[in-house]
Design a protein around this motif. Structure first.
Motif, PDB file in Angstrom:
ATOM      1  N   VAL A  45       5.162   6.747  -1.484  1.00 31.92           N
ATOM      2  CA  VAL A  45       5.236   5.297  -1.666  1.00 31.92           C
ATOM      3  C   VAL A  45       4.238   4.592  -0.750  1.00 31.92           C
ATOM      4  O   VAL A  45       3.882   5.085   0.321  1.00 31.92           O
ATOM      5  CB  VAL A  45       6.668   4.771  -1.397  1.00 31.92           C
ATOM      6  N   SER A  46       3.788   3.433  -1.201  1.00 24.62           N
ATOM      7  CA  SER A  46       2.859   2.630  -0.404  1.00 24.62           C
ATOM      8  C   SER A  46       3.632   1.876   0.671  1.00 24.62           C
ATOM      9  O   SER A  46       4.854   1.760   0.619  1.00 24.62           O
ATOM     10  CB  SER A  46       2.107   1.649  -1.300  1.00 24.62           C
ATOM     11  N   LYS A  47       2.907   1.372   1.636  1.00 23.46           N
ATOM     12  CA  LYS A  47       3.508   0.601   2.717  1.00 23.46           C
ATOM     13  C   LYS A  47       3.168  -0.869   2.552  1.00 23.46           C
ATOM     14  O   LYS A  47       2.095  -1.225   2.065  1.00 23.46           O
ATOM     15  CB  LYS A  47       3.010   1.114   4.075  1.00 23.46           C
ATOM     16  N   VAL A  48       4.088  -1.710   2.969  1.00 26.36           N
ATOM     17  CA  VAL A  48       3.914  -3.151   2.806  1.00 26.36           C
ATOM     18  C   VAL A  48       2.669  -3.630   3.553  1.00 26.36           C
ATOM     19  O   VAL A  48       2.435  -3.264   4.697  1.00 26.36           O
ATOM     20  CB  VAL A  48       5.158  -3.897   3.329  1.00 26.36           C
ATOM     21  N   GLY A  49       1.892  -4.475   2.888  1.00 25.11           N
ATOM     22  CA  GLY A  49       0.733  -5.078   3.518  1.00 25.11           C
ATOM     23  C   GLY A  49      -0.556  -4.301   3.362  1.00 25.11           C
ATOM     24  O   GLY A  49      -1.609  -4.766   3.783  1.00 25.11           O
ATOM     25  N   ILE A  50      -0.471  -3.108   2.779  1.00 32.10           N
ATOM     26  CA  ILE A  50      -1.665  -2.284   2.591  1.00 32.10           C
ATOM     27  C   ILE A  50      -1.847  -2.049   1.094  1.00 32.10           C
ATOM     28  O   ILE A  50      -0.896  -1.720   0.383  1.00 32.10           O
ATOM     29  CB  ILE A  50      -1.540  -0.944   3.341  1.00 32.10           C
ATOM     30  N   ASP A  51      -3.057  -2.245   0.611  1.00 30.91           N
ATOM     31  CA  ASP A  51      -3.327  -2.166  -0.823  1.00 30.91           C
ATOM     32  C   ASP A  51      -2.918  -0.812  -1.397  1.00 30.91           C
ATOM     33  O   ASP A  51      -3.197   0.244  -0.817  1.00 30.91           O
ATOM     34  CB  ASP A  51      -4.814  -2.400  -1.096  1.00 30.91           C
ATOM     35  N   ILE A  52      -2.278  -0.864  -2.556  1.00 26.94           N
ATOM     36  CA  ILE A  52      -1.760   0.351  -3.181  1.00 26.94           C
ATOM     37  C   ILE A  52      -2.878   1.326  -3.533  1.00 26.94           C
ATOM     38  O   ILE A  52      -2.714   2.546  -3.418  1.00 26.94           O
ATOM     39  CB  ILE A  52      -0.941  -0.006  -4.436  1.00 26.94           C
ATOM     40  N   ASP A  53      -4.033   0.797  -3.949  1.00 24.12           N
ATOM     41  CA  ASP A  53      -5.109   1.707  -4.355  1.00 24.12           C
ATOM     42  C   ASP A  53      -5.606   2.575  -3.204  1.00 24.12           C
ATOM     43  O   ASP A  53      -6.176   3.645  -3.416  1.00 24.12           O
ATOM     44  CB  ASP A  53      -6.264   0.946  -5.010  1.00 24.12           C
ATOM     45  N   TYR A  54      -5.372   2.126  -1.948  1.00 25.43           N
ATOM     46  CA  TYR A  54      -5.744   2.963  -0.806  1.00 25.43           C
ATOM     47  C   TYR A  54      -4.939   4.256  -0.830  1.00 25.43           C
ATOM     48  O   TYR A  54      -5.470   5.352  -0.620  1.00 25.43           O
ATOM     49  CB  TYR A  54      -5.502   2.220   0.507  1.00 25.43           C
ATOM     50  N   TYR A  55      -3.639   4.151  -1.095  1.00 21.00           N
ATOM     51  CA  TYR A  55      -2.783   5.336  -1.115  1.00 21.00           C
ATOM     52  C   TYR A  55      -3.036   6.185  -2.352  1.00 21.00           C
ATOM     53  O   TYR A  55      -2.847   7.405  -2.327  1.00 21.00           O
ATOM     54  CB  TYR A  55      -1.319   4.918  -1.048  1.00 21.00           C
ATOM     55  N   GLN A  56      -3.446   5.548  -3.436  1.00 28.54           N
ATOM     56  CA  GLN A  56      -3.769   6.319  -4.632  1.00 28.54           C
ATOM     57  C   GLN A  56      -4.971   7.228  -4.391  1.00 28.54           C
ATOM     58  O   GLN A  56      -5.070   8.313  -4.965  1.00 28.54           O
ATOM     59  CB  GLN A  56      -4.028   5.361  -5.795  1.00 28.54           C
ATOM     60  N   LYS A  57      -5.869   6.780  -3.503  1.00 27.49           N
ATOM     61  CA  LYS A  57      -7.034   7.593  -3.146  1.00 27.49           C
ATOM     62  C   LYS A  57      -6.738   8.521  -1.972  1.00 27.49           C
ATOM     63  O   LYS A  57      -7.432   9.516  -1.772  1.00 27.49           O
ATOM     64  CB  LYS A  57      -8.205   6.680  -2.789  1.00 27.49           C
ATOM     65  N   ASN A  58      -5.732   8.177  -1.176  1.00 20.80           N
ATOM     66  CA  ASN A  58      -5.392   8.954   0.027  1.00 20.80           C
ATOM     67  C   ASN A  58      -3.883   9.241   0.023  1.00 20.80           C
ATOM     68  O   ASN A  58      -3.128   8.699   0.825  1.00 20.80           O
ATOM     69  CB  ASN A  58      -5.772   8.180   1.293  1.00 20.80           C
ATOM     70  N   LYS A  59      -3.453  10.079  -0.911  1.00 27.83           N
ATOM     71  CA  LYS A  59      -2.022  10.324  -1.083  1.00 27.83           C
ATOM     72  C   LYS A  59      -1.364  10.905   0.166  1.00 27.83           C
ATOM     73  O   LYS A  59      -0.180  10.697   0.412  1.00 27.83           O
ATOM     74  CB  LYS A  59      -1.789  11.253  -2.278  1.00 27.83           C
ATOM     75  N   HIS A  60      -2.133  11.626   0.976  1.00 30.45           N
ATOM     76  CA  HIS A  60      -1.570  12.225   2.185  1.00 30.45           C
ATOM     77  C   HIS A  60      -1.197  11.166   3.224  1.00 30.45           C
ATOM     78  O   HIS A  60      -0.469  11.450   4.167  1.00 30.45           O
ATOM     79  CB  HIS A  60      -2.557  13.225   2.784  1.00 30.45           C
ATOM     80  N   LYS A  61      -1.684   9.925   3.033  1.00 38.74           N
ATOM     81  CA  LYS A  61      -1.363   8.850   3.970  1.00 38.74           C
ATOM     82  C   LYS A  61      -0.114   8.072   3.557  1.00 38.74           C
ATOM     83  O   LYS A  61       0.419   7.278   4.325  1.00 38.74           O
ATOM     84  CB  LYS A  61      -2.540   7.874   4.068  1.00 38.74           C
ATOM     85  N   ALA A  62       0.349   8.279   2.334  1.00 32.16           N
ATOM     86  CA  ALA A  62       1.485   7.520   1.821  1.00 32.16           C
ATOM     87  C   ALA A  62       2.777   7.918   2.543  1.00 32.16           C
ATOM     88  O   ALA A  62       2.921   9.037   3.039  1.00 32.16           O
ATOM     89  CB  ALA A  62       1.639   7.761   0.316  1.00 32.16           C
ATOM     90  N   ALA A  63       3.704   6.977   2.604  1.00 30.60           N
ATOM     91  CA  ALA A  63       5.024   7.282   3.154  1.00 30.60           C
ATOM     92  C   ALA A  63       5.780   8.175   2.173  1.00 30.60           C
ATOM     93  O   ALA A  63       5.516   8.153   0.965  1.00 30.60           O
ATOM     94  CB  ALA A  63       5.800   5.995   3.407  1.00 30.60           C
ATOM     95  N   LYS A  64       6.697   8.954   2.697  1.00 32.02           N
ATOM     96  CA  LYS A  64       7.425   9.903   1.856  1.00 32.02           C
ATOM     97  C   LYS A  64       8.913   9.566   1.835  1.00 32.02           C
ATOM     98  O   LYS A  64       9.519   9.333   2.869  1.00 32.02           O
ATOM     99  CB  LYS A  64       7.221  11.336   2.365  1.00 32.02           C
TER     100      LYS A  64
END
Length: 665
Positions: A45-64
């Protein structure tokens, strides 16, 4: 206090389609989910305040959000035997998102954790009584929910006996064998966690050795820490209980999505916990920083920026130039220079002149990765990376002081957040306000800042850009954070040792708070009875509100509410009442009672207070009886509704009294 948490519906689908979606479990993928499938056992899942597309490109940075939760010894929610539980819980969370009752992934994680903890607690009780474990939500009983909530209370005798064992056998936090203690006490996991939490709070308050091991220890005890009071601090926290009830209520609300339905409404059964506990610990507001400390801190931050800011950036650039020249001189590729990076960095430091303006910083090195900081060494000498950390704290203090920004708002400031209006040439800070938006990315707002802060901010942003240029990280300012991780001690002193992801993520909460503490020690912030005020990020926000309210003669609340990003004035009054102290509230209630006892007087108050006075005057016209009667009716209303008496000035010296829900910001 009543805490419904479930907001008015913001459905993501047509209500007419919802029945078919629920019937066939065809829920749309939540906006904040990175996974392709909603049936995965771990949601990214993405984190509040950070653009979702960042996590789509960097899935290892997403919250679990992992569904592999312990439900009983050696048994998990993801085991096949618990498949029906898993399906009902997953569908419940998706239903809450689809119907718009919750909008943020953090709430999803919190509800899942509470439901799993409830089932674990119930199964541990069932194991003791030789009963079969829970296999579906409908099997959870009323008494198990009740006992789960009661487990947040800590028995004083058990607390004192366990504390005696710890103090007798342990000299520091690392010596405590919590697993051994739990096995000897024979408590459920939830009940032991409550005990452990209270013991940890007490031990940290009385002995330095039992505080968390971090890379920085404060020079003095914290003046803004409240001493542990064993007579009240063993009680469950009112807000904790209210939150637990509200999360279980969310499970009850999502019954349409469940095949085996959760049977009980915790909100109806327990209100906010008042039917369970004789006493609960009241929620406490963020401590109000003394004005003298705040002004000293702000003054020191402005001085640091004025004296060192520009020269520190130029010095870092000169170090970079010397470093680059050395790499060329050695005839090695930049991509392979990290193999001898330490020697190159040392050469650059020894062969680059330190600007005279930085002499008082006593810079002794460039800095090492994960350097250990001791408060006693701060004023003896700094590394370049530590000077950057102090600079970061100084800019944070200025922006927090002039904008009243929340932690998330400041953390997620973009590099290009400083704007000059083409209309009036005045200066704004563009940031995102969490509580006024249901979007994950959050909505941007403009807030005015002084031109001096604008100039200092641009200079600081330039430093971050040059640090990234040194590392070869090139990106659009729209994608970069003002307080990006490139400013961290390990990142600012490194060179091509990690990927460019480091510049696309903000500094963490702990890093910012520790930086503020280091800054307070470095500037020798004035002591209060031998203690030092170490501010949290939120304390600047509250101080802004209280000062604004008082300096504006307690008017202009609409402007203050807008400035702080509040959705309504009740939130603003949380900060901007005449005084938040118990003494003032007590005086307000006494004043209401005296007005009520005078039959010829009317009260400036809301309908609830007027009804209380009307009810009391119907029962008796004797002043000596009326006054305590009004006080009793006020107390009953507070107990029933969870509200507290508040007041503000109207029309000069008149005061308006009212009841308001009291929640910590």
């Amino acid at each position: 206090m009543e805490n419904t948490i479930l907001k008015p519906n913001k459905e993501r689908v047509n209500p007419n389609e919802l029945q078919n979606i629920v019937k066939n479990s065809l829920y749309p993928k939540p906006r904040w989910m990175i996974n392709e499938s909603i049936k995965d056992l771990e949601w990214l899942v993405s984190k509040v305040g950070i653009d979702i597309d960042y996590y789509q490109k960097n899935k290892h940075k997403a919250a679990k959000v992992s569904f592999e939760k312990v439900l009983s010894p050696n048994e998990y929610l993801t085991d096949n035997i618990n498949r029906q539980l898993l399906i009902d819980i997953q569908n419940s969370l998706l239903y809450l998102d689809t119907t718009g009752k919750i909008t943020r992934p953090k709430r999803i994680s919190d509800i899942l954790k509470t439901v799993a903890n409830l089932i674990l607690h119930a199964n541990e009780l069932r194991h003791i009584n030789n009963k079969p474990p829970i296999r579906s939500l409908e099997q959870i009983r009323f008494n198990e929910i009740q006992d789960y909530l009661l487990s947040f209370n800590v028995d004083r005798l058990i607390f004192e006996q366990t504390l005696e064992v710890i103090l007798r056998k342990c000299n520091s936090k690392v010596d405590i064998n919590w697993d051994l203690l739990k096995s000897k006490l024979s408590l459920t996991t939830r009940k032991f966690d409550s005990l452990k939490h209270k013991l940890t709070l007490y031990l940290k308050s009385v002995k330095v050795e039992f505080r968390s091991l971090v890379n920085y220890s404060y020079e003095y005890p914290k003046a803004n820490n409240k001493d542990f009071d064993i007579t009240t601090d063993l009680w469950p926290n009112e807000k904790t209980i209210s939150n637990e009830i509200s999360k279980l209520e969310a499970l009850f609300t999502s019954r349409p999505a469940q095949k085996h339905k959760f049977q009980h409404s915790p909100m109806s059964l327990f209100s906010s916990g008042r039917t369970l506990f004789y006493m609960m610990k009241k929620s406490e507001k963020t401590p109000l920083m003394p004005v003298s400390i705040s002004l000293h801190t702000l003054s020191a931050s402005l001085r640091f920026t004025r004296v060192y800011g520009v020269q520190l950036r130029k010095y870092c650039y000169d170090l970079y130039q010397t470093e680059t020249a050395r790499i060329k001189e050695l005839g090695i590729a930049v991509s392979t220079s990290h193999n001898i990076f330490s020697s190159i960095k040392q050469y650059a430091f020894e062969n680059t002149s330190i600007p005279e303006a930085l002499t008082s910083l006593k810079i002794t090195s460039w800095g090492e990765k994960d350097e250990i900081i001791h408060h006693g060494d701060l004023r003896k000498g700094l590394s370049v990376s530590m000077a950057i950390r102090l600079y970061t704290a100084a800019i944070w203090i200025q922006l927090a002081s002039f904008t009243a920004g929340r932690l998330t708002s400041l953390q997620t400031l973009k590099r290009n957040c400083f704007k000059q209006s083409p209309v009036d040439d005045l200066f704004d800070l563009v940031f995102r306000i969490p509580k006024s938006s249901e979007r994950i990315e959050l909505e941007e707002v403009h807030r005015p800042i002084p031109d001096l802060i604008f100039d200092y901010g641009l200079e600081f942003a330039t430093l971050a850009c040059e640090l990234e240029e040194r590392r070869g990280f090139i990106a659009d300012d729209n994608d970069l954070f003002l307080f990006g991780r490139i400013l961290g001690c390990s990142a600012s002193s490194a060179f091509s040792e990690s990927s460019s992801d480091i510049c696309k993520y903000p500094l963490g909460d702990d890093y910012i708070n520790t930086s503020l503490a280091i800054f307070m020690d470095w500037i020798n912030s004035p002591l209060i009875n031998g203690k030092r005020w170490y501010p949290s990020t939120h304390q600047f926000r509250r101080l802004f509100a209280v000062l604004y309210f008082n300096f504006s003669d307690q008017i202009g609340l609409d402007e203050l509410s807008w400035f702080m990003g509040h959705s309504n004035l009740d939130q603003t009054f949380h900060y901007a009442e005449v005084s938040p102290s118990d003494e003032w509230v007590e005086e307000a209630e006494a004043t209401i009672a005296r007005i009520g006892a005078s039959l010829d007087k009317t009260i400036n108050g809301d309908n609830d207070l007027k009804s209380i006075l009307e009810k009391a005057r119907k029962e008796t016209s004797i002043s000596l009886i009326l006054e305590p009667l009004v006080r009793r009716l006020i107390d009953e209303h507070k107990e029933k509704t969870g509200k507290e008496v508040r007041f503000h000035k109207i029309g000069g010296e008149d005061v308006f009294f009212y009841f308001s829900q009291s929640e910590e910001e």
